[in-house]
Enzyme design. Structure first.
Site, PDB file in Angstrom:
ATOM      1  N   LYS A  52       0.815  -1.216   0.000  1.00 34.18           N
ATOM      2  CA  LYS A  52       0.000   0.000   0.000  1.00 34.18           C
ATOM      3  C   LYS A  52       0.848   1.266   0.000  1.00 34.18           C
ATOM      4  CE  LYS A  52      -0.489   0.549   5.024  1.00 34.18           C
ATOM      5  NZ  LYS A  52      -1.409   0.775   6.144  1.00 34.18           N
ATOM      6  N   HIS A 180       1.233  -3.716  14.961  1.00 35.69           N
ATOM      7  CA  HIS A 180       1.781  -2.594  14.200  1.00 35.69           C
ATOM      8  C   HIS A 180       1.771  -1.381  15.117  1.00 35.69           C
ATOM      9  CE1 HIS A 180       2.784   0.236  11.096  1.00 35.69           C
ATOM     10  NE2 HIS A 180       2.681  -0.663  10.131  1.00 35.69           N
ATOM     11  N   GLU A 255       6.918  -5.847   8.449  1.00 30.53           N
ATOM     12  CA  GLU A 255       6.164  -5.336   7.304  1.00 30.53           C
ATOM     13  C   GLU A 255       6.567  -3.894   6.976  1.00 30.53           C
ATOM     14  OE1 GLU A 255       2.126  -5.729   8.505  1.00 30.53           O
ATOM     15  OE2 GLU A 255       2.104  -7.906   8.351  1.00 30.53           O
TER      16      GLU A 255
END
Length: 381
Positions: A52, A180, A255
């Site tokens: 993204k 996250h 990530e």
């Protein structure tokens, strides 16, 4: 690490002459440097690039060549990566709330790794991909992050064991946990706190008969900004040492999105209009809030503007080309006075910029060239 792409004045002028403006220039060599840095500083960690942040095909192909895995969040991202030739084993469908078509495409393409953070998601995954491997996303509060993703995502730690049991009951492979800390996190503190929470949850799950094997520490790794100086090497060292302390025998994923792509792109834009409004200096650019500068709104990012001009700076307002009064990027930005046709270089604009750009008002998205493919033809280094 302070490495990032920043074009010279000569390069900016030649590129503008050849391709016009606005223009985005992406360096795949910088992508490779960023990937190598993460591999060196987080040895043994599987790196899942968050698509993204920037789905540019040149970036994707370079990362695939380097051995990266990929964090996808939609049917479109899954289909795109599949068309590029990336195997389903290298993807995790990391959207905690999946669309029906997203799950359909995941099944069709063979993607079987997922994240979730709610009870309602469990039956959806179990029905679409029986026996799929799942990671429960745990909420870790970090209000200091530039973008606090935990306002929207993450199960409360107190609910974790209940959700893990429900997933197991429905035949899913409960593989581990993920978290996250939020985008552009400026210290390791939030990671350390999250790792402690996850260690406790791993231990509780073991007592309940689980054998979880994966921990995904997410993204949030920062890049250079004009408002804050961050020692990324020192920050990642603390994260690495804490991971080693609490999870010595666990498979670790990360990530990184912004870190991989944020520093690889430069925007070249030009002044298309100047005027005084109510005693204030305004400059209109050929790229704006609906284009590459979308990161001003969606990413809360303050961009550096390099004009290659010297002289006393004045406060100025910068607006984009559309016929919308919302299309204003900066107020009171200190800048050397500009004229129509002056070029402006914007470094560190690879993340959440072109990815969230639109074609509002009929303005095309800013074209992208790969620096390594064009520099020799222009006699540049």
């Amino acid at each position: 690490m302070n490495s990032y792409l920043k074009l010279s004045q000569v390069a900016v002028e030649k590129l503008a002459e050849q391709y016009g403006t606005p223009l985005l220039v992406v360096s795949t060599e910088q992508v490779e440097r960023n990937y190598a840095f993460m591999e060196e500083n987080l040895p043994g960690v599987k790196l899942y690039y968050a698509v993204k942040a920037n789905p540019n095909e040149g970036i994707i192909r370079k990362l695939a060549e380097l051995g990266s895995y990929f964090d996808v969040a939609s049917d479109g991202e899954m289909q795109f990566l599949t068309e590029v030739g990336i195997e389903p084993e290298r993807m995790v469908y990391a959207n905690p709330v999946k669309t029906p078509n997203g799950l359909k495409v995941a099944k069709e393409t063979g993607i079987y790794k997922f994240t979730f953070d709610s009870e309602s998601e469990i039956s959806k995954m179990a029905k679409a991909i029986p026996g799929g491997s799942v990671l429960l996303r745990v909420r870790v509060d970090n209000p200091k992050a530039l973008v606090d993703l935990n306002k929207k995502f993450g199960a409360h730690p107190d609910d974790a064991l209940h959700l893990l049991k429900l997933a197991r009951e429905q035949g899913l492979d409960v593989a581990g946990l993920c978290f996250h800390v939020g985008s552009q996190s400026s210290s390791a503190n939030a990671y350390v706190a999250a790792l402690k929470i996850c260690r406790r949850l791993f231990d509780e799950a073991k007592l309940a008969g689980f054998n979880m094997r994966i921990l995904d520490i997410g993204g949030g790794f920062p890049i250079p900004s004009i408002t804050e100086t961050i020692d990324i090497s020192a920050m990642i060292k603390v994260i690495r040492e804490t991971v080693t302390q609490y999870f010595p025998d666990t498979e670790i994923w990360a990530e990184p999105g912004r870190f991989m792509c944020g520093t690889v792109s430069n925007l070249i834009t030009s002044v298309i209009g100047t005027q005084r409004r109510d005693g204030n200096q305004w400059y209109f650019l050929d790229d704006g809030l609906y284009g590459t500068f979308s990161g001003v709104i969606f990413d809360h990012w303050d961009f550096e503007l390099e004009t290659f001009k010297s002289g006393e700076k004045i406060p100025a307002t910068f607006a984009g080309p559309s016929c919308d009064s919302l299309d204003i990027m900066f107020f009171d930005k200190m800048i050397t006075p500009l004229d129509i046709g002056d070029l402006i270089l914007v470094p560190n604009c690879g993340a959440y910029t072109s990815a969230s750009a639109t074609v509002f008002n009929g303005f095309a998205k800013t074209p992208i060239v790969i620096w390594e493919e064009v520099k020799d033809t222009l006699g540049l280094k």
